[in-house]
Scaffold this motif. Structure first.
Motif, PDB file in Angstrom:
ATOM      1  N   GLY A  45       0.810  -1.210   0.000  1.00  0.00           N
ATOM      2  CA  GLY A  45       0.000   0.000   0.000  1.00  0.00           C
ATOM      3  C   GLY A  45       0.845   1.263   0.000  1.00  0.00           C
ATOM      4  N   THR A  46       0.149   2.386  -0.009  1.00  0.00           N
ATOM      5  CA  THR A  46       0.790   3.694   0.013  1.00  0.00           C
ATOM      6  C   THR A  46       0.828   4.192   1.458  1.00  0.00           C
ATOM      7  OG1 THR A  46      -0.085   4.162  -2.195  1.00  0.00           O
ATOM      8  CG2 THR A  46       0.677   6.045  -0.893  1.00  0.00           C
ATOM      9  N   PRO A  47       2.028   4.482   1.987  1.00  0.00           N
ATOM     10  CA  PRO A  47       2.123   4.947   3.380  1.00  0.00           C
ATOM     11  C   PRO A  47       1.172   6.114   3.650  1.00  0.00           C
ATOM     12  CG  PRO A  47       4.303   4.558   2.492  1.00  0.00           C
ATOM     13  CD  PRO A  47       3.331   4.440   1.332  1.00  0.00           C
ATOM     14  N   GLY A  48       0.557   6.085   4.821  1.00  0.00           N
ATOM     15  CA  GLY A  48      -0.333   7.162   5.234  1.00  0.00           C
ATOM     16  C   GLY A  48      -1.723   7.094   4.630  1.00  0.00           C
ATOM     17  N   THR A  49      -2.063   5.952   3.997  1.00  0.00           N
ATOM     18  CA  THR A  49      -3.398   5.801   3.421  1.00  0.00           C
ATOM     19  C   THR A  49      -4.050   4.530   3.955  1.00  0.00           C
ATOM     20  OG1 THR A  49      -2.636   4.544   1.485  1.00  0.00           O
ATOM     21  CG2 THR A  49      -2.680   6.955   1.269  1.00  0.00           C
ATOM     22  N   VAL A  50      -5.361   4.482   3.884  1.00  0.00           N
ATOM     23  CA  VAL A  50      -6.101   3.312   4.348  1.00  0.00           C
ATOM     24  C   VAL A  50      -5.616   2.071   3.600  1.00  0.00           C
ATOM     25  CG1 VAL A  50      -8.382   2.224   4.469  1.00  0.00           C
ATOM     26  CG2 VAL A  50      -8.128   4.637   5.046  1.00  0.00           C
ATOM     27  N   GLY A  51      -5.366   1.022   4.351  1.00  0.00           N
ATOM     28  CA  GLY A  51      -4.903  -0.236   3.779  1.00  0.00           C
ATOM     29  C   GLY A  51      -3.394  -0.394   3.780  1.00  0.00           C
ATOM     30  N   ALA A  52      -2.657   0.682   4.014  1.00  0.00           N
ATOM     31  CA  ALA A  52      -1.193   0.590   4.049  1.00  0.00           C
ATOM     32  C   ALA A  52      -0.774  -0.335   5.188  1.00  0.00           C
ATOM     33  CB  ALA A  52      -0.575   1.969   4.228  1.00  0.00           C
ATOM     34  N   VAL A  53       0.187  -1.218   4.891  1.00  0.00           N
ATOM     35  CA  VAL A  53       0.694  -2.165   5.880  1.00  0.00           C
ATOM     36  C   VAL A  53       2.184  -1.904   6.046  1.00  0.00           C
ATOM     37  CG1 VAL A  53       1.024  -4.604   6.460  1.00  0.00           C
ATOM     38  CG2 VAL A  53      -1.041  -3.877   5.236  1.00  0.00           C
ATOM     39  N   THR A  54       2.600  -1.728   7.293  1.00  0.00           N
ATOM     40  CA  THR A  54       3.988  -1.394   7.607  1.00  0.00           C
ATOM     41  C   THR A  54       4.449  -2.228   8.789  1.00  0.00           C
ATOM     42  OG1 THR A  54       3.562   0.896   6.915  1.00  0.00           O
ATOM     43  CG2 THR A  54       5.533   0.508   8.229  1.00  0.00           C
ATOM     44  N   ASP A  55       5.661  -2.751   8.711  1.00  0.00           N
ATOM     45  CA  ASP A  55       6.280  -3.393   9.870  1.00  0.00           C
ATOM     46  C   ASP A  55       7.096  -2.344  10.608  1.00  0.00           C
ATOM     47  OD1 ASP A  55       5.195  -5.871   9.432  1.00  0.00           O
ATOM     48  OD2 ASP A  55       7.021  -6.787   8.632  1.00  0.00           O
ATOM     49  N   ILE A  56       6.866  -2.248  11.920  1.00  0.00           N
ATOM     50  CA  ILE A  56       7.567  -1.286  12.762  1.00  0.00           C
ATOM     51  C   ILE A  56       8.437  -2.081  13.723  1.00  0.00           C
ATOM     52  CG2 ILE A  56       7.317   0.639  14.365  1.00  0.00           C
ATOM     53  CD1 ILE A  56       4.437   0.974  13.227  1.00  0.00           C
ATOM     54  N   TYR A  57       9.706  -1.717  13.780  1.00  0.00           N
ATOM     55  CA  TYR A  57      10.678  -2.441  14.597  1.00  0.00           C
ATOM     56  C   TYR A  57      11.038  -1.614  15.832  1.00  0.00           C
ATOM     57  CZ  TYR A  57      11.158  -5.308  10.448  1.00  0.00           C
ATOM     58  OH  TYR A  57      10.902  -6.137   9.395  1.00  0.00           O
ATOM     59  N   PHE A  58      11.004  -2.289  16.992  1.00  0.00           N
ATOM     60  CA  PHE A  58      11.347  -1.668  18.267  1.00  0.00           C
ATOM     61  C   PHE A  58      12.437  -2.477  18.939  1.00  0.00           C
ATOM     62  CE2 PHE A  58       7.045  -0.254  17.528  1.00  0.00           C
ATOM     63  CZ  PHE A  58       7.037   1.058  18.000  1.00  0.00           C
ATOM     64  N   ASN A  59      13.229  -1.806  19.770  1.00  0.00           N
ATOM     65  CA  ASN A  59      14.185  -2.463  20.638  1.00  0.00           C
ATOM     66  C   ASN A  59      14.059  -1.804  22.001  1.00  0.00           C
ATOM     67  OD1 ASN A  59      16.505  -3.260  22.122  1.00  0.00           O
ATOM     68  ND2 ASN A  59      17.532  -3.757  20.198  1.00  0.00           N
ATOM     69  N   THR A  60      13.553  -2.561  22.957  1.00  0.00           N
ATOM     70  CA  THR A  60      13.358  -2.050  24.305  1.00  0.00           C
ATOM     71  C   THR A  60      14.100  -2.946  25.276  1.00  0.00           C
ATOM     72  OG1 THR A  60      11.171  -1.274  23.613  1.00  0.00           O
ATOM     73  CG2 THR A  60      11.615  -1.332  25.978  1.00  0.00           C
ATOM     74  N   ASP A  61      15.056  -2.368  25.964  1.00  0.00           N
ATOM     75  CA  ASP A  61      15.859  -3.120  26.941  1.00  0.00           C
ATOM     76  C   ASP A  61      16.454  -4.382  26.321  1.00  0.00           C
ATOM     77  OD1 ASP A  61      15.210  -1.234  28.929  1.00  0.00           O
ATOM     78  OD2 ASP A  61      13.401  -2.339  29.477  1.00  0.00           O
ATOM     79  N   GLY A  62      16.952  -4.270  25.097  1.00  0.00           N
ATOM     80  CA  GLY A  62      17.575  -5.398  24.422  1.00  0.00           C
ATOM     81  C   GLY A  62      16.611  -6.373  23.775  1.00  0.00           C
ATOM     82  N   GLN A  63      15.316  -6.172  23.977  1.00  0.00           N
ATOM     83  CA  GLN A  63      14.299  -7.041  23.377  1.00  0.00           C
ATOM     84  C   GLN A  63      13.853  -6.446  22.043  1.00  0.00           C
ATOM     85  OE1 GLN A  63      14.246  -9.990  24.762  1.00  0.00           O
ATOM     86  NE2 GLN A  63      12.172 -10.058  25.533  1.00  0.00           N
ATOM     87  N   GLU A  64      14.023  -7.201  20.973  1.00  0.00           N
ATOM     88  CA  GLU A  64      13.565  -6.758  19.666  1.00  0.00           C
ATOM     89  C   GLU A  64      12.139  -7.214  19.446  1.00  0.00           C
ATOM     90  OE1 GLU A  64      16.276  -7.775  16.551  1.00  0.00           O
ATOM     91  OE2 GLU A  64      17.944  -6.779  17.549  1.00  0.00           O
TER      92      GLU A  64
END
Length: 178
Positions: free
Chosen positions: A68-87
């Motif tokens: 999909g197109t970022p910022g539009t309905v239906g857009a799918v994005t994987d978001i990566y976090f690292n908190t206290d060494g936990q990915e």
């Protein structure tokens, strides 16, 4: 022998209680709210600025567009976090967006899913930012853990919204120039 029997009964009752908690309270919902001392259009632009996400979401690493197109309905994005060494990876799907007003998303993880809506409203030249979240466990064990952790989700959202408020109020980028 009696001690072993009573210990086994207590453990069985605790385990049954843990799973019952997940059945009785299979979802948690909470709302948070802050007011940023900036106009609505600027607050919305800062909140949607992918370059500023790292400044208000703790542990944010990167985003990858899946479809999909970022910022539009239906857009799918994987978001990566690292908190206290936990990915952790969260899959975000935008389910509704009304520019300068609201955005709704489904966040999917192995452990749980979240329905999330952020709303912004003009209040006397300032921006009231509200979020509404419903969290669902993806299995019996996760439902029970989520029922036990309810307050920590709301606390984390308060931190994120207060970070967003700070980023909005400290903003110097002019979003009127396209």
């Amino acid at each position: 022998m009696k001690l072993l029997k009573y210990t086994a009964i207590v453990i069985a009752v605790l385990i049954a209680g843990f799973f019952l908690l997940g059945i009785v309270k299979s979802e948690i919902a909470y709302d948070c709210e802050i007011t940023a001392n900036k106009p609505l259009a600027e607050s919305w632009a800062v909140g949607q600025d992918k370059e500023k996400i790292k400044d208000w979401l703790e542990g944010f690493q990167k985003m990858e567009v899946i479809s999909g197109t970022p910022g539009t309905v239906g857009a799918v994005t994987d978001i990566y976090f690292n908190t206290d060494g936990q990915e952790m990876t969260i899959r975000e799907t935008i389910t509704e967006i009304v520019p300068d007003e609201s955005i709704s998303m489904l966040f999917e993880m192995d452990f749980m899913n979240m329905n999330y809506t952020m709303t912004m409203k003009n209040v006397d030249g300032k921006t009231k930012i509200s979020s509404s979240t419903a969290v669902f466990g993806n299995g019996m064990i996760s439902k029970s853990f989520i029922a036990l952790m309810g307050g920590s989700f709301s606390d984390q959202e308060d931190v994120s919204l207060n970070n967003l408020k700070r980023v909005i109020e400290d903003n110097t980028k002019d979003y009127t120039q396209h």
